[in-house]
Design a protein around this motif. Sequence first.
Motif, PDB file in Angstrom:
ATOM      1  N   HIS A  37       0.842  -1.189   0.000  1.00  0.00           N
ATOM      2  CA  HIS A  37       0.000   0.000   0.000  1.00  0.00           C
ATOM      3  C   HIS A  37       0.878   1.239   0.000  1.00  0.00           C
ATOM      4  O   HIS A  37       1.855   1.315   0.738  1.00  0.00           O
ATOM      5  CB  HIS A  37      -0.919   0.033   1.226  1.00  0.00           C
ATOM      6  N   LEU A  84      -8.538  -4.072  -0.175  1.00  0.00           N
ATOM      7  CA  LEU A  84      -7.544  -5.133  -0.213  1.00  0.00           C
ATOM      8  C   LEU A  84      -8.113  -6.434  -0.773  1.00  0.00           C
ATOM      9  O   LEU A  84      -7.464  -7.094  -1.588  1.00  0.00           O
ATOM     10  CB  LEU A  84      -6.959  -5.357   1.184  1.00  0.00           C
ATOM     11  N   TYR A 102      -1.559  -1.536   4.905  1.00  0.00           N
ATOM     12  CA  TYR A 102      -2.944  -1.930   5.202  1.00  0.00           C
ATOM     13  C   TYR A 102      -3.124  -2.227   6.694  1.00  0.00           C
ATOM     14  O   TYR A 102      -3.732  -3.216   7.080  1.00  0.00           O
ATOM     15  CB  TYR A 102      -3.356  -3.140   4.349  1.00  0.00           C
ATOM     16  N   ASP A 105      -6.695  -3.073   8.057  1.00  0.00           N
ATOM     17  CA  ASP A 105      -7.421  -4.257   7.606  1.00  0.00           C
ATOM     18  C   ASP A 105      -7.299  -5.375   8.640  1.00  0.00           C
ATOM     19  O   ASP A 105      -6.433  -5.340   9.518  1.00  0.00           O
ATOM     20  CB  ASP A 105      -6.911  -4.704   6.239  1.00  0.00           C
TER      21      ASP A 105
END
Length: 163
Positions: A37, A84, A102, A105
């Motif tokens: 990311h 994602l 991320y 997440d």
Amino acid sequence: MRVYGVTGWKNAGKTGLMERLVTEITGRGFTVSTVKHAHHSFDVDHPGKDSHRHRVAGASEVILASRNRVAHMSELRGAQEPVLADLLARLAPVDLVLIEGYKRDSHPKVEAFRAETGNPLIAADDPTIRAVASDVPLELDRPVFDLNDTIAVADFILKEVGL
């Protein structure tokens, strides 16, 4: 698909750890893909190249292919950043996908931590962080590895995902 993340604040050692983990895990015979990311605008293309010219002209997607690699570029042009799960669905099957970033997440993660950055531990308030790879000793309720002990971190991840 088995996924595991490496997260942490800027300059915590995430990319170096990711690179070493990919080398270590593929060296054991497993196939690995990565997702990274970026919090900023980036470009993998170069002005003046044919593929760049296609994108600038308005193409939504450009695939650049040769006998050595394939690059698939998608222009969002104002659309939402893909989540994602959607990015993972685009990948060909492999034994393990390592995800850099991320941090919000829900997949399991190892936090890379360097004390010199002055940032707080993310792990303190995040149960998705299953271990910390640190450059200083830490007292936590989960495993703490030396940031440079790639073998131990790889062993932990592979055990966690059942490989």
